[in-house]
Scaffold this motif. Structure first.
Motif, PDB file in Angstrom:
ATOM      1  N   GLY A 132      -2.228   7.855   9.570  1.00 42.01           N
ATOM      2  CA  GLY A 132      -1.811   6.463   9.666  1.00 42.01           C
ATOM      3  C   GLY A 132      -0.669   6.221  10.636  1.00 42.01           C
ATOM      4  O   GLY A 132      -0.309   5.084  10.893  1.00 42.01           O
ATOM      5  N   THR A 133      -0.090   7.283  11.201  1.00 43.74           N
ATOM      6  CA  THR A 133       0.998   7.121  12.162  1.00 43.74           C
ATOM      7  C   THR A 133       0.455   6.538  13.458  1.00 43.74           C
ATOM      8  O   THR A 133      -0.564   6.990  13.975  1.00 43.74           O
ATOM      9  N   VAL A 134       1.120   5.514  13.963  1.00 47.75           N
ATOM     10  CA  VAL A 134       0.785   4.931  15.258  1.00 47.75           C
ATOM     11  C   VAL A 134       1.960   5.219  16.178  1.00 47.75           C
ATOM     12  O   VAL A 134       3.099   4.903  15.865  1.00 47.75           O
ATOM     13  N   VAL A 135       1.672   5.845  17.317  1.00 48.69           N
ATOM     14  CA  VAL A 135       2.708   6.202  18.282  1.00 48.69           C
ATOM     15  C   VAL A 135       2.836   5.065  19.289  1.00 48.69           C
ATOM     16  O   VAL A 135       1.839   4.569  19.810  1.00 48.69           O
ATOM     17  N   ARG A 136       4.059   4.637  19.546  1.00 54.37           N
ATOM     18  CA  ARG A 136       4.347   3.542  20.475  1.00 54.37           C
ATOM     19  C   ARG A 136       5.034   4.076  21.722  1.00 54.37           C
ATOM     20  O   ARG A 136       5.706   5.110  21.673  1.00 54.37           O
ATOM     21  N   GLY A 137       4.890   3.340  22.819  1.00 58.46           N
ATOM     22  CA  GLY A 137       5.665   3.663  24.015  1.00 58.46           C
ATOM     23  C   GLY A 137       7.140   3.612  23.660  1.00 58.46           C
ATOM     24  O   GLY A 137       7.575   2.688  22.985  1.00 58.46           O
ATOM     25  N   GLY A 138       7.897   4.613  24.073  1.00 57.71           N
ATOM     26  CA  GLY A 138       9.324   4.685  23.734  1.00 57.71           C
ATOM     27  C   GLY A 138       9.606   5.584  22.549  1.00 57.71           C
ATOM     28  O   GLY A 138      10.746   5.980  22.314  1.00 57.71           O
ATOM     29  N   ASP A 139       8.577   5.945  21.784  1.00 60.11           N
ATOM     30  CA  ASP A 139       8.757   6.891  20.682  1.00 60.11           C
ATOM     31  C   ASP A 139       9.015   8.280  21.256  1.00 60.11           C
ATOM     32  O   ASP A 139       8.705   8.562  22.417  1.00 60.11           O
ATOM     33  N   VAL A 140       9.559   9.147  20.440  1.00 62.36           N
ATOM     34  CA  VAL A 140       9.832  10.524  20.860  1.00 62.36           C
ATOM     35  C   VAL A 140       9.152  11.481  19.888  1.00 62.36           C
ATOM     36  O   VAL A 140       9.339  11.381  18.663  1.00 62.36           O
ATOM     37  N   LEU A 141       8.355  12.372  20.449  1.00 58.21           N
ATOM     38  CA  LEU A 141       7.703  13.407  19.643  1.00 58.21           C
ATOM     39  C   LEU A 141       8.625  14.610  19.592  1.00 58.21           C
ATOM     40  O   LEU A 141       9.301  14.929  20.575  1.00 58.21           O
ATOM     41  N   VAL A 142       8.653  15.280  18.450  1.00 54.04           N
ATOM     42  CA  VAL A 142       9.478  16.469  18.278  1.00 54.04           C
ATOM     43  C   VAL A 142       8.535  17.651  18.042  1.00 54.04           C
ATOM     44  O   VAL A 142       7.749  17.655  17.097  1.00 54.04           O
TER      45      VAL A 142
END
Length: 184
Positions: A54-64
């Protein structure tokens, strides 16, 4: 392959200097709505992304990543339909009406003060043109609203490409399908 299992919305809490140095990954909307995908970052590393369902990744998010490295997400340019009101025959309120009708169809929509964006769909483009709106093709990042329920899912409308009138709108090349007693 480097495993990623965490996403920080907007890179919250991270120092701007860290974000500037972080490699990037460009993802279109279709991929950013998935919680599991594989992609390559700007350093050529292959990432296996496994986020909570259900996670939606947006522009500006940071993946770890598992090794602690940070990867800044950029919304990739993709085909979209850009919807604007007709300055000669309409008002900006026409965009509000369009957003209402698109929302009733559960369409992913990006809301801006002067335009709307949706994924290409010739049926919806026809409906919008019938509402006296100007619909043009563009290749731009797409950041639709999360919605009241933020499910991040799509109902899979047709993705046929629509022919446009170009960025510079000229009434001579098309018909709004209405008659206001004057010519275009």
């Amino acid at each position: 392959m480097l495993t990623v299992s965490k996403c920080l919305p907007g890179g919250q809490g991270l120092a701007p200097a860290l974000l500037r140095r972080a490699p990037t990954i460009e993802l279109d909307w279709d991929v950013r709505q998935k919680s599991r995908f594989e992609a390559s970052d700007s350093q050529g590393r292959t990432l296996g992304v496994f986020l909570p369902r259900g996670t939606v990744v947006r522009g500006g998010d940071v993946l770890v990543a598992e090794d602690g490295s940070l990867i800044r997400v950029l919304a990739a340019a993709q085909p979209v339909l850009k919807i604007t009101h007709c300055g000669e025959h309409g008002t900006p309120f026409d965009l509000t009406r369009a957003a209402y009708h698109l929302g009733n169809r559960h369409v992913a929509i990006e809301l801006r003060p002067d335009h709307l964006k949706i994924e290409p769909d010739h049926v919806l483009a026809g409906m919008l043109r019938g509402m006296h709106l100007i619909v043009t093709e563009a290749n731009e990042p797409f950041e639709p609203e999360g919605g009241a329920y933020s499910g991040g899912h799509s109902h899979g409308h047709s993705h046929a490409h629509e022919h446009s009138h170009g960025e510079g709108h000229d009434h001579a090349g098309h018909d709004h399908g209405h008659d206001h007693g004057h010519s275009h």
